[in-house]
Write an enzyme that holds these catalytic residues in place. Structure first.
Site, mmCIF file in Angstrom:
data_model
loop_
_atom_site.group_PDB
_atom_site.id
_atom_site.type_symbol
_atom_site.label_atom_id
_atom_site.label_comp_id
_atom_site.label_asym_id
_atom_site.label_seq_id
_atom_site.Cartn_x
_atom_site.Cartn_y
_atom_site.Cartn_z
ATOM 1 N N LYS A 65 13.051 -17.870 -18.795
ATOM 2 C CA LYS A 65 12.473 -18.934 -19.617
ATOM 3 C C LYS A 65 13.315 -20.207 -19.540
ATOM 4 C CE LYS A 65 12.680 -16.704 -23.577
ATOM 5 N NZ LYS A 65 13.303 -15.436 -23.172
ATOM 6 N N ARG A 76 9.922 -16.636 -32.111
ATOM 7 C CA ARG A 76 10.332 -15.278 -31.778
ATOM 8 C C ARG A 76 9.815 -14.270 -32.793
ATOM 9 N NH1 ARG A 76 15.209 -16.690 -28.659
ATOM 10 N NH2 ARG A 76 16.176 -14.854 -27.726
ATOM 11 N N ARG A 108 24.572 -12.170 -15.648
ATOM 12 C CA ARG A 108 24.764 -13.478 -16.278
ATOM 13 C C ARG A 108 26.089 -13.531 -17.039
ATOM 14 N NH1 ARG A 108 20.064 -15.612 -20.251
ATOM 15 N NH2 ARG A 108 20.994 -14.114 -21.681
ATOM 16 N N ARG A 168 26.939 -13.685 -20.286
ATOM 17 C CA ARG A 168 27.172 -14.504 -21.476
ATOM 18 C C ARG A 168 27.822 -13.634 -22.556
ATOM 19 N NH1 ARG A 168 21.655 -17.129 -23.282
ATOM 20 N NH2 ARG A 168 21.725 -15.483 -24.831
ATOM 21 N N ARG A 216 18.954 -6.463 -28.128
ATOM 22 C CA ARG A 216 18.083 -7.633 -27.976
ATOM 23 C C ARG A 216 16.718 -7.239 -27.420
ATOM 24 N NH1 ARG A 216 21.915 -11.033 -24.700
ATOM 25 N NH2 ARG A 216 20.145 -12.368 -24.263
HETATM 26 P P1 AMP Z 1 18.529 -17.068 -26.398
HETATM 27 O O1 AMP Z 1 19.456 -18.047 -25.770
HETATM 28 O O2 AMP Z 1 17.131 -17.599 -26.557
HETATM 29 O O3 AMP Z 1 18.559 -15.724 -25.714
HETATM 30 O O4 AMP Z 1 19.060 -16.815 -27.892
HETATM 31 C C1 AMP Z 1 20.336 -16.247 -28.122
HETATM 32 C C2 AMP Z 1 20.419 -15.715 -29.551
HETATM 33 O O5 AMP Z 1 20.200 -16.780 -30.476
HETATM 34 C C3 AMP Z 1 19.352 -14.673 -29.909
HETATM 35 O O6 AMP Z 1 19.740 -13.364 -29.533
HETATM 36 C C4 AMP Z 1 19.286 -14.845 -31.430
HETATM 37 O O7 AMP Z 1 20.377 -14.244 -32.070
HETATM 38 C C5 AMP Z 1 19.431 -16.345 -31.590
HETATM 39 N N1 AMP Z 1 18.110 -17.033 -31.549
HETATM 40 C C6 AMP Z 1 17.662 -17.911 -30.598
HETATM 41 N N2 AMP Z 1 16.418 -18.334 -30.858
HETATM 42 C C7 AMP Z 1 16.046 -17.698 -32.006
HETATM 43 C C8 AMP Z 1 14.864 -17.693 -32.784
HETATM 44 N N3 AMP Z 1 13.776 -18.422 -32.440
HETATM 45 N N4 AMP Z 1 14.837 -16.926 -33.903
HETATM 46 C C9 AMP Z 1 15.909 -16.193 -34.277
HETATM 47 N N5 AMP Z 1 17.046 -16.140 -33.586
HETATM 48 C C10 AMP Z 1 17.136 -16.883 -32.458
#
Ligand code: AMP
Length: 187
Positions: free
Chosen positions: A14, A90, A129, A131, A142
């Protein structure tokens, strides 16, 4: 003007595709994950709160995330050029809030791009990755959280006639082309 949501499991690409589209068409890229990571780095109150959830692979509470998006969508660049949402919504509650916000702004979604990638490939990509939240245990959580809380959005947007499913495995450039086609862009 592009108004699109990217949906899909962690590691589906994404972010990669959102950045490519955002740069090419000069549309704001709004990644809640990026916003949260930068808050964590700066050590703000939001960052400290978010970190405790992110470290475990849990979702940050809806009200916090919805507040962030509400503020971001109210800015003038969004009004002028639209948005590419990456990692939001989400949950169903987030999706319903987004609907309400977009209705208020009179900016209906063009499409929801669902990047589909199988679990085996996801784990492989995320481990590569590396991270902070890409350890095997957190990845597993996740994926679980994605299945329970985010995957229902596939049906939600499909019922609205907005969903476009694209295979997230393959050449990055080819996937971008498919996304552009589905959005009616020339490429
Ligand atoms: P991402 O970079 O999109 O994988 O997000 C990393 C982490 O940030 C996720 O595992 C959540 O803990 C938090 N996070 C990101 N976007 C959201 C969202 N829309 N709602 C809740 N938590 C989020």
């Amino acid at each position: 003007m592009i108004k699109v949501v990217f949906l899909g499991p962690p590691g589906a690409g994404k972010g990669t595709q959102a950045v490519r589209l955002a740069e090419k068409y000069e549309v704001p890229h709004i990644s809640t994950g990026d916003i949260l990571r930068s808050a964590v780095k700066e050590g703000t109150e939001l960052g400290m709160l978010a970190k405790s959830y992110m470290d475990k692979g849990e979702l940050v509470p809806d009200d916090v995330i919805i507040g962030i998006i509400r503020e971001r969508l109210s800015q003038t660049d969004v009004k002028e050029k639209g948005f590419i949402l990456d990692g939001f919504p989400r949950t169903l509650a987030q999706a319903e809030s987004l609907d309400a916000m977009l209705e208020e702004l009179n900016m209906p979604l063009d499409k929801v791009i669902y990047l589909n990638v199988n679990d085996e490939e996801i784990v492989k990509r995320l481990l590569a990755r590396g991270r902070a939240d890409d350890t095997e245990e957190v990845i597993r959580n996740r994926l679980e959280v994605y299945r329970k809380q985010t995957a229902p959005l596939i049906d939600y947007y499909s019922a609205k006639g907005l969903l476009v499913e694209i295979n997230g495995i393959g050449d990055i450039e080819e996937i971008t082309k498919k996304i552009e086609e589905s959005l009616g862009l020339n490429g």
